[in-house]
Design a protein around this motif. Structure first.
Motif, PDB file in Angstrom:
ATOM      1  N   VAL A 117       0.561  -1.212   0.123  1.00 25.56           N
ATOM      2  CA  VAL A 117      -0.059   0.097  -0.027  1.00 25.56           C
ATOM      3  C   VAL A 117       0.995   1.238   0.292  1.00 25.56           C
ATOM      4  CG1 VAL A 117      -1.775   1.406   1.344  1.00 25.56           C
ATOM      5  CG2 VAL A 117      -1.850  -1.014   1.104  1.00 25.56           C
ATOM      6  N   ASP A 147       0.807   6.569   6.049  1.00 23.58           N
ATOM      7  CA  ASP A 147      -0.011   6.140   7.389  1.00 23.58           C
ATOM      8  C   ASP A 147      -0.892   7.332   7.676  1.00 23.58           C
ATOM      9  OD1 ASP A 147      -1.035   4.349   9.277  1.00 23.58           O
ATOM     10  OD2 ASP A 147       0.137   5.524  10.534  1.00 23.58           O
ATOM     11  N   LEU A 157      -5.524   1.486   7.934  1.00 27.01           N
ATOM     12  CA  LEU A 157      -5.188   0.193   7.692  1.00 27.01           C
ATOM     13  C   LEU A 157      -4.155  -0.412   8.647  1.00 27.01           C
ATOM     14  CD1 LEU A 157      -4.506   0.936   3.819  1.00 27.01           C
ATOM     15  CD2 LEU A 157      -6.780  -0.066   4.879  1.00 27.01           C
ATOM     16  N   ASP A 158      -4.487  -1.805   8.832  1.00 28.70           N
ATOM     17  CA  ASP A 158      -3.671  -2.435   9.822  1.00 28.70           C
ATOM     18  C   ASP A 158      -2.309  -2.640   9.375  1.00 28.70           C
ATOM     19  OD1 ASP A 158      -5.754  -2.541  11.449  1.00 28.70           O
ATOM     20  OD2 ASP A 158      -6.699  -4.378  10.787  1.00 28.70           O
ATOM     21  N   LEU A 167      -6.698  -5.406  -0.839  1.00 26.84           N
ATOM     22  CA  LEU A 167      -7.904  -4.434  -0.371  1.00 26.84           C
ATOM     23  C   LEU A 167      -8.981  -4.595  -1.268  1.00 26.84           C
ATOM     24  CD1 LEU A 167      -5.870  -1.249   0.409  1.00 26.84           C
ATOM     25  CD2 LEU A 167      -6.178  -3.147   1.659  1.00 26.84           C
ATOM     26  N   GLN A 171     -11.554   0.261  -0.635  1.00 28.41           N
ATOM     27  CA  GLN A 171     -10.393   0.753   0.149  1.00 28.41           C
ATOM     28  C   GLN A 171      -9.443   1.267  -0.846  1.00 28.41           C
ATOM     29  OE1 GLN A 171      -9.818  -2.944   2.253  1.00 28.41           O
ATOM     30  NE2 GLN A 171     -10.135  -1.892   4.250  1.00 28.41           N
TER      31      GLN A 171
END
Length: 306
Positions: A117, A147, A157-158, A167, A171
């Motif tokens: 990501v 982030d 998002l984890d 995703l 998302q």
């Protein structure tokens, strides 16, 4: 802000004034585009202001894609005017439009599914550190920045190291929106962002469209779904066969009326007459032709066209 990079037919090289909430960021005045003898767009007027969602609706072949290409700098208009911050422009490339603060998020999102990501967030604009010629990617800073920017848009998002292809569609759209905002977009063009999504994921995307508006961006929401448009839209423009069939603010048009224009009012009324001859078909909800004529706002094509 400065519009950079002028070629033989590039953008004007002038400083743009600060947004005051009244001057449109982007404005089309009776703009059109012809490909040889084919007129794809004609007499289209559109205004995009800060903190406003302008919804552009239309069926397949209505001219939505051509409109996107003009504003995003991929194609140049052949009639009318295209203004940014009140000044005429004629972009020579999408890069010039991006330098002017106009970012486009297409349906394919321009992402690499197998990349993380954070890497997709900075794709093509990676942060680096160290002296040249041994500069290297500043991975830690890119992860922190991605982030933080995602959280600023309400996206948590984890794991930023997971491939973006894992995703959900909603998302991925949200990440693309946050990326455009971070890299300085003032106008965000969203090309059918909910077209291939389910009800829940469409709701996620609409949430972040509203978040972008609340951050002061001008949003152009391209869609063929009047229900999605009416949830977040401040102004509605309906294209039909390359011309503007309707241009109205939210307080001037209701969802039913917007849907009728989107479906093609006269054709829908004619269809009601035909379906009334078929047994077992309920046509009570379809409009009569005289109802459409009585309630329709004045088409925008009557302004500024020759």
């Amino acid at each position: 802000m400065t519009i950079k990079g002028s070629g033989p037919s590039g953008a004007v090289l002038q400083d743009t004034p600060a947004d005051d909430g009244t001057t449109p960021i982007v404005e089309l005045r009776a703009a059109g585009k012809s490909y040889g003898n084919i007129r794809a767009l004609h007499g289209v007027s559109l205004t995009v202001r800060p903190g406003q969602v302008t919804c552009v609706l239309g069926d397949n072949g209505a001219g939505k894609s051509t409109l996107i290409k003009i504003i995003s700098g991929l194609h140049q208009h052949t009639e009318g005017e295209f203004l940014v911050d009140g000044r005429p422009v004629r972009f020579g490339s999408p890069r010039e439009a991006l330098d002017a603060g106009i970012a486009t998020v297409y349906q394919d999102l321009a992402t690499v599914p197998l990349m993380p990501v954070w890497r997709n967030f900075f794709l093509g604009s990676e942060m680096t550190r160290g002296p040249w010629p041994v500069r290297r990617l500043d991975i830690a800073r890119m992860k922190r920045t991605a982030d933080q920017e995602l959280r600023n848009m309400g996206i948590v998002l984890d794991d930023l190291d997971q491939p973006i292809g894992t995703l959900s569609g909603g998302q991925r759209q949200s990440v693309a929106i946050a990326r455009a905002v971070y890299f300085g977009a003032r106008v965000l063009i969203l090309d059918e962002p909910t077209a291939a999504l389910g009800v829940k994921q469409s709701g996620v995307v609409l949430k972040y469209i509203a978040a972008a508006r609340d951050r002061g961006l001008g949003v152009i929401f391209i869609t063929h779904n009047p229900h999605h448009a009416y949830m977040v839209g401040d102004h509605f423009s309906v294209l039909r066969l390359g011309t503007m069939d309707l241009s109205a603010d939210r307080d001037e048009v209701g969802l039913e009326e917007l849907t009728n224009h989107m479906a093609g009012g006269a054709e829908l009324a004619a269809l009601k007459h035909e379906l009334a001859q078929v047994r077992g078909v309920d046509v009570e909800g379809l409009p009569e032709a005289e109802d459409l004529q009585a309630t329709a706002p004045v088409p925008a094509t009557e302004e500024g066209t020759s």
